[in-house]
Design an enzyme around this catalytic site. Structure first.
Site, PDB file in Angstrom:
ATOM      1  N   GLU A 161      -6.420  -9.396   3.861  1.00 28.85           N
ATOM      2  CA  GLU A 161      -5.704  -8.769   4.597  1.00 28.85           C
ATOM      3  C   GLU A 161      -5.637  -9.358   6.064  1.00 28.85           C
ATOM      4  O   GLU A 161      -6.705  -9.800   6.402  1.00 28.85           O
ATOM      5  CB  GLU A 161      -6.070  -7.207   4.983  1.00 28.85           C
ATOM      6  CG  GLU A 161      -5.850  -6.322   3.811  1.00 28.85           C
ATOM      7  CD  GLU A 161      -6.150  -4.754   4.103  1.00 28.85           C
ATOM      8  OE1 GLU A 161      -6.215  -4.358   5.432  1.00 28.85           O
ATOM      9  OE2 GLU A 161      -6.756  -4.079   3.124  1.00 28.85           O
ATOM     10  N   GLN A 199       1.716  -6.359   5.616  1.00 29.68           N
ATOM     11  CA  GLN A 199       2.121  -6.163   4.188  1.00 29.68           C
ATOM     12  C   GLN A 199       3.314  -6.376   3.931  1.00 29.68           C
ATOM     13  O   GLN A 199       4.059  -7.020   4.859  1.00 29.68           O
ATOM     14  CB  GLN A 199       1.997  -4.673   4.189  1.00 29.68           C
ATOM     15  CG  GLN A 199       0.475  -4.014   4.279  1.00 29.68           C
ATOM     16  CD  GLN A 199       0.223  -2.854   3.869  1.00 29.68           C
ATOM     17  OE1 GLN A 199       1.017  -2.070   3.175  1.00 29.68           O
ATOM     18  NE2 GLN A 199      -0.824  -2.170   3.965  1.00 29.68           N
ATOM     19  N   ASN A 231     -12.467  -1.152  -1.112  1.00 28.14           N
ATOM     20  CA  ASN A 231     -11.658  -1.872   0.160  1.00 28.14           C
ATOM     21  C   ASN A 231     -12.436  -1.374   1.418  1.00 28.14           C
ATOM     22  O   ASN A 231     -12.676  -0.148   1.462  1.00 28.14           O
ATOM     23  CB  ASN A 231     -10.331  -1.298   0.205  1.00 28.14           C
ATOM     24  CG  ASN A 231      -9.586  -1.735   1.439  1.00 28.14           C
ATOM     25  OD1 ASN A 231      -9.329  -2.890   1.490  1.00 28.14           O
ATOM     26  ND2 ASN A 231      -9.478  -0.663   2.165  1.00 28.14           N
ATOM     27  N   GLU A 232     -12.822  -2.213   2.163  1.00 31.01           N
ATOM     28  CA  GLU A 232     -13.288  -1.951   3.511  1.00 31.01           C
ATOM     29  C   GLU A 232     -14.584  -0.907   3.403  1.00 31.01           C
ATOM     30  O   GLU A 232     -14.544   0.052   3.990  1.00 31.01           O
ATOM     31  CB  GLU A 232     -12.308  -1.597   4.451  1.00 31.01           C
ATOM     32  CG  GLU A 232     -11.273  -2.369   4.741  1.00 31.01           C
ATOM     33  CD  GLU A 232     -10.239  -2.466   6.014  1.00 31.01           C
ATOM     34  OE1 GLU A 232     -10.304  -1.354   6.552  1.00 31.01           O
ATOM     35  OE2 GLU A 232      -9.745  -3.333   6.399  1.00 31.01           O
ATOM     36  N   GLU A 257       0.823  -1.219  -0.121  1.00 32.44           N
ATOM     37  CA  GLU A 257      -0.167   0.004   0.022  1.00 32.44           C
ATOM     38  C   GLU A 257       0.771   1.193   0.034  1.00 32.44           C
ATOM     39  O   GLU A 257       1.830   1.164   0.541  1.00 32.44           O
ATOM     40  CB  GLU A 257      -0.838   0.156   1.318  1.00 32.44           C
ATOM     41  CG  GLU A 257      -2.007   0.915   1.472  1.00 32.44           C
ATOM     42  CD  GLU A 257      -2.853   0.916   2.394  1.00 32.44           C
ATOM     43  OE1 GLU A 257      -3.019  -0.169   3.194  1.00 32.44           O
ATOM     44  OE2 GLU A 257      -3.888   1.646   2.282  1.00 32.44           O
ATOM     45  N   TYR A 301      -7.321  -9.086  11.473  1.00 30.13           N
ATOM     46  CA  TYR A 301      -6.089  -8.785  11.865  1.00 30.13           C
ATOM     47  C   TYR A 301      -5.851  -9.390  13.297  1.00 30.13           C
ATOM     48  O   TYR A 301      -6.853  -9.460  14.210  1.00 30.13           O
ATOM     49  CB  TYR A 301      -5.667  -7.194  12.062  1.00 30.13           C
ATOM     50  CG  TYR A 301      -5.306  -6.534  10.730  1.00 30.13           C
ATOM     51  CD1 TYR A 301      -4.115  -6.833  10.205  1.00 30.13           C
ATOM     52  CD2 TYR A 301      -6.194  -6.107   9.870  1.00 30.13           C
ATOM     53  CE1 TYR A 301      -3.827  -6.122   8.840  1.00 30.13           C
ATOM     54  CE2 TYR A 301      -5.963  -5.429   8.692  1.00 30.13           C
ATOM     55  CZ  TYR A 301      -4.744  -5.671   8.425  1.00 30.13           C
ATOM     56  OH  TYR A 301      -4.324  -4.973   7.200  1.00 30.13           O
TER      57      TYR A 301
END
Ligand code: AHR
Length: 489
Positions: free
Chosen positions: A321, A370, A197-198, A49, A266
């Site tokens: 992710e 990432q 995204n999201e 990113e 996460y």
């Protein structure tokens, strides 16, 4: 039948601290029942990113840089290290950044490119010197497939349709002619596209019912013309255990418009207090492992929702992710998400890759967050120095599973217990390569104990060998002063 017992392993990837042995034995039974599921290599994907030092300083050091070896500004040591991992795909340009990004700002003569403010990540000025051509050249050098994340939050339908045409259309068209003027004759043929995204958060704070309609509209104008097999479009999916989000997308979006749905999870202790990346105690370790193990439940339950609408499992669950998220390293920009990477991260990596392998019938792709200098990175850089993290080594040990046929296993594990909480100490996954080699990957997350593991195989093998990644303490890491401290043996 072959049966053997070794300390912690009979595998080609084992993670273990060097600690006292427990009395209770773990058993892994490799079953010989048929399983035609292929573990897609795309489960071993990565993410880059425009965030902190991921692109600028990580992947890209600027053309004409004569202190760090590079190809057209793309860092040679990073490329070489990632090529060794055989990374199957790379997601770009976000993350949250994607829904603020206008791709046209990053093509054409550099000195004419506008700047923008990276509002999500540190409020720094983005000069757009790294754009579509640079990223796709990077993918060519990495020999990996690009996975472009499109702007739905603040971009237009036309803007996305034009980006697809710009990178993919072989014939004459306004966009492909522009591409040629900017120095690239041949289309790149980009297959993987994230449509936002999201969307529930930084991607527009939408309700899923609204996003589902928006998705249908954007996806309609993304043309797969000129691409064998067409586009693989990924809808912006749920966070964690939001099963309603997955349900509405599966129900309301026609499946011919949507090849995948994403999931973000996460391993974070608490969003308001993530704890240090290195100086954690056992309680923080246990909580991190619990968050990590929650991936098993989430993948299982999202898959169950998807099964109702798609029993043939055509739509992929794309975990684009995942990874550990801690407080940033002291003294670094809080918006840059730079963190060290210890044996705890190695445990997260092994555990999650086992989960994805075991659910490969539904999980068609995953992207560690990432790749370089951000969150659970496989590579850290400082100036012209580069460090391969314990997570890098797990990814390297697990690459044998890419495109291999999943082999069913049964795991009976002793418990790892701390503070009244328990988790299975041992997790595992297995696959068979095309040459017949069987690979079993085993992780021991126990903070304090080694475990004896007996692995029973359905047939005899002429050769058995193993590799292990381990260290004295879970807090150990590969620092710039000691980059080879943790390596597979
Ligand atoms: O990976 C960092 C950020 O985490 C991404 O930009 C966003 O999608 C997620 O919330």
């Amino acid at each position: 039948m072959l049966r053997f017992t070794i300390l912690l392993s009979a595998a080609f990837a084992i993670l273990a601290p060097l600690v006292p042995l427990s009395a209770q034995m773990a058993t892994i039974t490799v079953l010989d029942g048929p399983d035609s599921t292929v573990i897609s290599r795309h489960i071993y994907g990565h993410f880059a990113e425009h965030l902190g030092r991921s692109i600028y300083g990580g992947f890209y050091v600027g053309e004409g840089n004569d202190s760090i070896a590079n190809v057209d500004g793309l860092r040679s040591d990073v490329i070489e290290a990632l090529r060794r991992l055989q990374i199957p795909n790379l997601r770009w340009p976000g993350g949250c950044f994607a829904d603020t990004y206008h791709w046209r700002d990053g093509v054409g003569p550099r000195d004419e490119r506008p700047t923008m403010v990276n509002t999500n990540w540190g409020g720094v000025t983005e000069d757009n010197s790294f754009g579509t051509h640079n990223f796709l050249q990077l993918c060519d050098l990495l020999d990996t497939e690009p996975y472009l994340a499109a702007n739905i939050g603040s971009g237009t339908v036309q803007e996305l349709a034009d980006w697809v045409q710009y990178v993919n259309y072989p014939g004459t068209s306004p966009m492909s002619d522009d591409r040629r003027r900017n120095g690239r004759a041949e289309p790149w043929g980009v297959r993987y596209w994230g449509v936002g995204n999201e969307a529930w958060g930084c991607g527009g704070n939408m309700r899923v019912e609204y996003y589902a309609d928006l998705y249908r509209r954007y996806a309609t104008y993304m043309s797969g013309a000129g691409l064998d097999g067409g586009l693989y479009r990924v809808a912006a999916g749920a966070t964690d255990g939001d099963y309603h989000w997955t349900e509405v997308l599966m129900r309301d979006v026609p499946h011919h418009l949507m090849q995948g749905i994403s999931l973000h999870h996460y391993s974070v202790i608490d969003w308001s207090g993530k704890g240090p990346a290195v100086g954690f105690d056992e309680s923080q370790y246990m909580t991190t492992m619990q968050r990590s193990w929650a991936m098993e439940e989430m993948v299982t339950k999202h898959s169950a929702v998807m099964d109702v609408y798609d029993p043939a499992k055509k739509v992929g669950l794309i975990v684009d992710e995942w990874g550990g998220w801690y407080d940033v390293e002291p003294g670094t920009n809080p918006g840059f998400l730079y963190q060290q990477n210890t044996m705890r991260d190695a445990m997260i990596a092994g555990m999650n890759l086992n989960i994805f392998n075991n659910h490969a019938d539904r999980v068609h792709m995953a992207n560690l967050a990432q790749a370089v200098n951000v969150l659970q990175a496989v590579i850290l850089t400082e100036g012209n120095q580069l460090v391969l993290t314990p997570t890098y080594h797990v990814m390297e040990m697990y690459k044998v599973h890419q495109d291999a046929t999943r082999v069913p296993i049964r795991v009976e594990s002793p418990e790892y217990a701390h503070g009244g909480e328990t988790l299975p100490a041992i997790s595992a996954s297995a696959s068979r390569a095309t040459d017949g080699t069987l690979h079993v990957s085993v992780v021991n997350i126990d903070y304090a104990k080694a475990h004896m593991v007996t692995i029973t195989l359905p047939q005899n093998y002429v050769r058995v060998s193993g590799r292990v990644l381990r260290s004295e303490r879970m807090q150990d890491y590969n620092g710039f002063g000691e980059p080879g401290r943790i390596e597979p043996e």
